[in-house]
Design an enzyme around this catalytic site. Structure first.
Site, mmCIF file in Angstrom:
data_model
loop_
_atom_site.group_PDB
_atom_site.id
_atom_site.type_symbol
_atom_site.label_atom_id
_atom_site.label_comp_id
_atom_site.label_asym_id
_atom_site.label_seq_id
_atom_site.Cartn_x
_atom_site.Cartn_y
_atom_site.Cartn_z
ATOM 1 N N SER A 99 32.670 11.095 26.118
ATOM 2 C CA SER A 99 32.443 10.606 24.776
ATOM 3 C C SER A 99 33.695 10.385 24.056
ATOM 4 O O SER A 99 33.867 10.145 22.949
ATOM 5 C CB SER A 99 31.420 11.631 24.224
ATOM 6 N N LYS A 102 34.197 7.227 22.216
ATOM 7 C CA LYS A 102 33.936 6.838 21.051
ATOM 8 C C LYS A 102 34.888 6.479 19.961
ATOM 9 O O LYS A 102 34.717 5.878 18.952
ATOM 10 C CB LYS A 102 32.882 8.047 20.375
ATOM 11 N N SER A 297 29.576 13.242 18.112
ATOM 12 C CA SER A 297 29.303 12.552 19.234
ATOM 13 C C SER A 297 27.798 12.132 19.375
ATOM 14 O O SER A 297 27.095 12.134 20.252
ATOM 15 C CB SER A 297 29.333 13.529 20.382
#
Length: 461
Positions: A99, A102, A297
């Site tokens: 993640s 991102k 997230s």
């Protein structure tokens, strides 16, 4: 400790002050209220603060990085102001980011859309036809089209949900009833803004049932769950769930609904002849969505934002279009992308590969004065011990010193545990870092990464 928190607070305050200055173009499904405010540069990168010595810093981190819980981690630490390389462990070799990816879609969204742009979910009404095929003017029967704009924060909740300015189906239904409509034959869910498969390459089959993500759709409600703030499995048919939720909201407003279904509006998102827009609700501004995506997230937001960037740049709003679009933005920002392969924009895919040096270079681009649009990339990072995915960390005796100081995006997959962010060291110098452990996330792995960040934060090197 107090001095370091003060330094970070000053940097954060300066980042929050930076704003955009170019008026955004009009795009389908994206609303904006006025031109962008004047821009101001980032500040508080103190050139007078003592620079870290690479050898001393590397020695300081050697022990924490040797923790067996981290396997053989890759990593990079640079001076935010000068870009000086302070520690480098295979940072140019592409690795699975999880993640931490991102941060890339955040940068793409922040540079593509303005600070006041929102996502607009709309309801169109097609009246029933007469026996000779002409549209009637009655307010009973006919079709309501619920047209998705890629807003995963659309909610079926009628009251406060703890998140600012949710777009609410209840408001949409109230607007419809206010036009005089009392009955419709059907509510049709339109999710055609996005194209391509709803799940990605390298995704586990259990991601939806485990609650990690909803199948990607331009129309979903409450993140594909039964209620705002709920946890657990996601629906496999988000657009249909949205249509049913909208029908329920309409009935509560006194509008009779006979059926719901999934369908597609005719060409270019225009309802069938005679249809007219009856209602619209807006999401929070895109920078607020970006901040939420980073802090918590949020995989649904990440996939939606990637597709919205693609759509705005004239590419298909699909996995392929989104990944191509966000990489194009990185290149335009001058961030190196050699060796990068992306299968999604949430980081859920085990197929993703990106060099640690790319992500750290992106963070440096965000903290330097040249790109004030990227300020939310920094302010959206979780704060150790205080917010988002770092809220319940940095509370042990060996990590508590980093609480409030470490700001970082977390990442976890079965093949990697990662942490990418910033700290102000004990000399007041802003340092940027990225650490990638090739092991599945566990309590010991998270703690070991946190200890690395604390060693960096406490370094007077």
């Amino acid at each position: 400790m107090r001095g370091r928190v003060g330094g970070l607070t000053a940097i954060t305050g300066a980042l929050l002050a930076g704003q955009l200055s170019v008026a955004p173009p009009q795009r389908p499904g994206v609303a904006h209220t006025d031109s962008r405010p004047a821009a101001v540069p980032f500040a508080a990168l103190d050139p007078a603060a003592r620079s870290a010595d690479p050898a001393t810093l590397s020695a300081r981190l050697a022990g924490p990085l040797a923790n067996p819980a981290l396997g053989n981690p890759a990593g990079l630490v640079v001076d935010a102001l000068t870009g000086a390389l302070l520690l480098d462990r295979r940072s140019d070799l592409p690795t699975a980011p999880a993640s931490t990816l991102k941060t890339v879609v955040a940068a793409a969204a922040l540079t593509t859309f303005g600070p006041r742009e929102t996502l607009t979910t709309r309801a169109f009404y097609s009246p029933p036809a007469t026996a000779d095929g002409a549209a009637t003017t009655v307010v009973g029967g006919g079709t309501l089209w619920l047209v998705g704009a890629g807003d995963p924060t659309l909610t079926a909740a009628a009251g406060p949900t703890g998140y600012p300015s949710f777009a609410r189906l209840s408001d949409l239904a109230t607007q419809v009833r206010g036009t005089g409509v009392t009955q419709v034959d059907r509510v049709v869910a339109d999710q055609t803004l996005f194209t391509g498969p709803p799940t990605g390459e390298g995704w586990r089959d259990s991601y939806v049932t485990d609650g990690n993500v909803t199948p990607v759709s331009a129309l979903e409600v409450d993140g594909g769950r039964g209620a705002a703030g709920a946890t657990g499995p996601r629906t496999t048919t988000p657009a249909m769930a949205a249509a049913n939720a909208f029908a329920a909201a309409l009935r509560r407003c006194g509008v009779q609904v006979n059926s719901t279904e999934i369908g597609a509006l005719p060409a270019a998102g225009v309802a069938q002849p005679g249809a007219r827009q009856l209602a619209a609700v807006q999401s929070p501004p895109i920078p607020v969505l970006v901040e939420r995506m980073l802090t918590y997230s949020d995989n649904d937001l990440a996939e939606s934002l990637g597709r919205l960037v693609a759509h705005a740049r004239g590419l298909p709003a699909s996995f392929a279009g989104a990944t191509s679009a966000v990489l194009d933005v990185l290149r335009e920002l001058g961030v190196p992308t050699a060796g990068t392969y992306l299968a999604d924009t949430s980081g859920l895919s085990t197929s993703n590969r990106i060099a640690p040096a790319t992500l750290v270079a992106l963070l440096r681009t965000a903290v330097l004065p040249g790109h004030p649009a990227l300020r939310t990339l920094i302010t959206g990072l979780p704060v150790a011990g205080f917010s988002g995915t770092l809220n319940d960390r940095y509370d042990s005796a060996d990590t508590r010193a980093g609480a409030g100081d470490v700001r970082a995006k977390t990442g976890s997959l079965r093949i990697v545990t990662s942490l990418v962010g910033q700290v102000v060291d004990s000399d007041g110098r802003l340092l940027l870092f990225g650490f990638f452990a090739p092991v599945e996330e566990a309590g010991a792995t998270r703690a070991a990464l946190d200890q690395v960040a604390v060693a960096l934060e406490s370094c007077g090197c």
